[in-house]
Design a protein around this motif. Sequence first.
Motif, short mmCIF file in Angstrom:
data_model
loop_
_atom_site.label_atom_id
_atom_site.label_comp_id
_atom_site.label_asym_id
_atom_site.label_seq_id
_atom_site.Cartn_x
_atom_site.Cartn_y
_atom_site.Cartn_z
N THR A 196 -4.73 6.08 17.03
CA THR A 196 -3.31 5.74 16.99
C THR A 196 -2.93 5.07 15.68
O THR A 196 -1.98 5.49 15.00
N ASP A 197 -3.65 4.03 15.30
CA ASP A 197 -3.33 3.29 14.08
C ASP A 197 -3.62 4.16 12.85
O ASP A 197 -2.85 4.17 11.88
N TYR A 198 -4.70 4.90 12.90
CA TYR A 198 -5.07 5.78 11.77
C TYR A 198 -3.96 6.79 11.49
O TYR A 198 -3.53 6.97 10.35
N ASP A 199 -3.47 7.42 12.53
CA ASP A 199 -2.41 8.42 12.36
C ASP A 199 -1.12 7.79 11.85
O ASP A 199 -0.39 8.40 11.04
N ALA A 200 -0.81 6.59 12.32
CA ALA A 200 0.41 5.93 11.88
C ALA A 200 0.42 5.72 10.37
O ALA A 200 1.47 5.78 9.72
N GLY A 201 -0.75 5.51 9.79
CA GLY A 201 -0.83 5.30 8.35
C GLY A 201 -1.07 6.54 7.55
O GLY A 201 -0.96 6.51 6.31
N HIS A 202 -1.40 7.67 8.20
CA HIS A 202 -1.80 8.85 7.45
C HIS A 202 -0.90 10.07 7.66
O HIS A 202 -0.93 11.00 6.85
N ASP A 203 -0.13 10.09 8.74
CA ASP A 203 0.69 11.27 9.04
C ASP A 203 1.64 11.63 7.89
O ASP A 203 1.88 12.81 7.62
N THR A 204 2.18 10.63 7.21
CA THR A 204 3.14 10.90 6.14
C THR A 204 2.47 11.39 4.87
O THR A 204 3.06 12.20 4.13
N ALA A 256 0.83 -1.20 0.00
CA ALA A 256 0.00 0.00 0.00
C ALA A 256 0.86 1.25 0.00
O ALA A 256 0.58 2.22 -0.73
N ASP A 257 1.93 1.27 0.82
CA ASP A 257 2.83 2.43 0.83
C ASP A 257 3.43 2.69 -0.55
O ASP A 257 3.52 3.84 -1.00
N LEU A 258 3.83 1.64 -1.23
CA LEU A 258 4.40 1.79 -2.57
C LEU A 258 3.36 2.32 -3.55
O LEU A 258 3.67 3.13 -4.43
N ALA A 259 2.11 1.85 -3.41
CA ALA A 259 1.04 2.34 -4.28
C ALA A 259 0.78 3.83 -4.04
O ALA A 259 0.63 4.61 -4.98
N TRP A 260 0.75 4.23 -2.75
CA TRP A 260 0.46 5.63 -2.45
C TRP A 260 1.62 6.53 -2.91
O TRP A 260 1.39 7.65 -3.36
N GLN A 261 2.84 6.05 -2.81
CA GLN A 261 3.97 6.83 -3.35
C GLN A 261 3.78 7.06 -4.84
O GLN A 261 4.05 8.16 -5.35
N ASN A 262 3.33 6.03 -5.53
CA ASN A 262 3.08 6.17 -6.97
C ASN A 262 2.00 7.23 -7.22
O ASN A 262 2.15 8.09 -8.10
N PHE A 263 0.93 7.18 -6.45
CA PHE A 263 -0.15 8.16 -6.63
C PHE A 263 0.38 9.58 -6.41
O PHE A 263 0.08 10.49 -7.19
N LEU A 264 1.14 9.78 -5.36
CA LEU A 264 1.63 11.12 -5.06
C LEU A 264 2.60 11.61 -6.14
O LEU A 264 2.61 12.80 -6.46
#
Length: 884
Positions: free
Chosen positions: A582-590, A545-553
């Motif tokens: 807690t978990d939501y922020d860990a995935g969204h802060d970046t 998922a992180d790699l996919a979101w990097q692609n989107f950005l």
Amino acid sequence: MQHLTSEQTELRRLRLAGAAFVLLALTLISGSASAAAPVVTADPVARTTPASAPVLDGRLTDACWQGRPAIQGLTLAAGARPRKATSVYICHDASALYVGFQCADRRTGDLVTDEKYIWRNDSVEVLIDADRDRRDYLHFFVTASGEKLVWLEGVAGATPDREWSGDWDAKAARTDSGWAAEIRIPFKSLGVSPSKGLAIRANFARNEQELKERQAWMPRVGAVLNAHSMGNVLCADASALRDDGTEALLISGPGRAALTARVRNAGASTLQASARVDVGVPASGRVSRFTGGSASLEGWSSARLAARVEIPRAHQSFADVWAAPREGGVPVLLASFRIEMPPLAPPASGAVLARTQWGAVWEANATTKVLPRQEPPRARESAVRVSCAGNEYEPFQIVLRPSRALKDLQVSLSDLKGPAVISKDSVSVRLVGTVPVTEPTGPECLPGDYPDPLMPLDAASIPADRNTALWFTVYVADGAAPGEYAGSLTIAPSGEKPLQIPLKLRVWGFSLPVIPHLQTAYGCDVDTLCRWQGVTEDEDKKKVADLAWQNFLRHRVSPFSWRRYWDIGEEVKDGVLKLDFTDYDAGHDTWLPLVSAFNVPGCWMRGVARSGFGEEGYPELKKQFLRQVADHLKAKGWFEKGYNYIFDEPDEDKYADVIAESRIWREAAPGLRILLTEQPEPALEGWVDIWTPVLDAYNEFTCKAAQKKGDEVWWYVCMGPKHPFPNNFIDYPAIDHRILHWMNWKYGVTGVLYWQTTYWKGDPWETPMSYADDGKPFGNGDGRLLYPGVRKPAETPVITGPMDSVRWEMIREGIEDYDYLMMLSEKVRAAEKAGEKSERLKQGRAALDSARSLVRTLVDYETDPGRLYEVREAVAGCLERFAE
């Protein structure tokens, strides 16, 4: 949009009733010897002569209606005869056009007349394009009970006001054998006068509800008639006209054409006449007029007239053929034709860089799809030239056309040197793969291999006698020193002499913002990506998922299916809901600080604490949930970017549910935007903040009215609309995927939504057509803007992101273009507000005017990538001058 159908690709003979002059032959001479023959369809002609006005009572008993109908029988799709006959009568007096419908139907007591939408009743329709511009037209409806409605229709998105208020009237009546309708339309309301030779475009239809027979004079699409096809109604003196035949021959393709008409004088007086041909593309508003030779025709004699014309390079065009009197009288319509070209391969684009012992090497801009069998262009160039702003990606293509197979191709780059050094690592290279289109998206599209997936180069082997494109992408960092840079790229097949190609880069003196101006909401099902790549563990899914979101950005796109693996914890105790972020922020802060818009938690009509929409206790629990979410987003500084994609394409019976859910959000989280994939609707006013119509439902008049009230307007494309609208299909030109965002800027539409990027039902590499569950084809590549990171489903986990496509790159280019246009618009407005009188302001206005000219309407836009690049360069130059 409807496309004409025919088995014939060779000479076609057409018969229709003619005018006082008779066109005997139309011959086109191809601009290309290999072009296939187009299909030419002659539009029918109905005649009306002066008569006394009827008494408008719906009974068709007046003298003007007696005799043979102007149109004896409407037809169903593909020309089939309906079981219930319909006749259409037409007459006129000095002030008005009159239309009578006789509708056979023995169940007159059961006619449907109480449906809300008028076309769902037993009804008749009349379409009139009085000025023959093939853009704006009037659409009249009359039901069997006499209810009536009229709309002003027009070019997609540009109808000024659908509620037409011109004068007209209609009556309907029932008989034992059916029902009838009479319609009066004043010529003044149509903006024309009933002079001899008046020829209007028109169509007539009946909606029969028992058998669901949708009858029409000319072909129709869907439940409501449209203006793709119309016939001709001639309002002229009977002594000037006579029934006769017209035959037409059309051969070859677009380009220079020779027309020969044989005309006959149907009267006793001598006539002087010349040929006139009006040629154009429907809805474009651009018509080319061609005139030809003239002749003197004595009474009852015949003569030949000739003219040379140019047939547009378009899938559909038209030709109106007239006989124009030499003495300045009213031209007489001889015939009108619809011309449907067969699919045409795109013209060569770019310039040859070198011809080696093993073949040709040429460059092509990125907004061009290079087909495998396309011939190299004739132009020559010594270097590749690109321009780029800071924080921007700029692609280009190098095409290899070897006469023998090349093995183990290696590509290397040098640093780019100029005011500073741009590292060679800032330039990537990928191989443009192809996918086999066997079922074209539309009749204007060719089957064959289409370039789309962008694959790792990995020392590829290049086949002989076929184009293979390499996709280069230059990235210029924010704040890079502006100016001219130079370097080179080297192409080295195994066993062949390396070829070095100069690369020149212009870096503009401005940068694109980190957060794009355009708001986006694109679907991305990461679960599908993980399944294809054999990823099953939660931690591995998060990596993918992180790699996919990097692609989107990197592509300046925000997904609406945002970060589903990082959710909010919920706990309910004594009716009180407590959330853990807690978990939501860990995935969204970046990520959330970098996007333009995002779908907030609780969107759609998501249930909370095991309570779903419509269940007891849901409203109060959902309000508790939303209050805490709103407070958290505000504390993070993300609230203003958020929206709630509340429902998808609701039917009217779902409006109450949308309002009920919206009311909960309004009370719990005031100011949080609600997005609905629907055009502005009065019944939902006040409950929606972001109206998002599908592109062909966008209406500039109603959408700008909504914007004036403070609402936002986005739009979307999906499996439709198809041509002549732009869309993201593989077999559409690359400029279609890019120009949509120039449309965003021109129309003031501030966002784009797209339903899915990873809709991989079946193998996207082998079957590019997307299908619904019922087997209905959506379009090639629909919902598939990305490819799996591996060619075949993996048995062991492959931790990688999705693979890009040419279309995905073009979407980024379009979003970057939107940034250019928004930035220059802001600079020009600021300069005007400051009272500036300068050359840069003058140039900025001119550049923006040029940008607007690339989009005439939503269905009439620039198709030449070279012109787009010219305008983009002008916009960039102006931005640089404002930055000095």
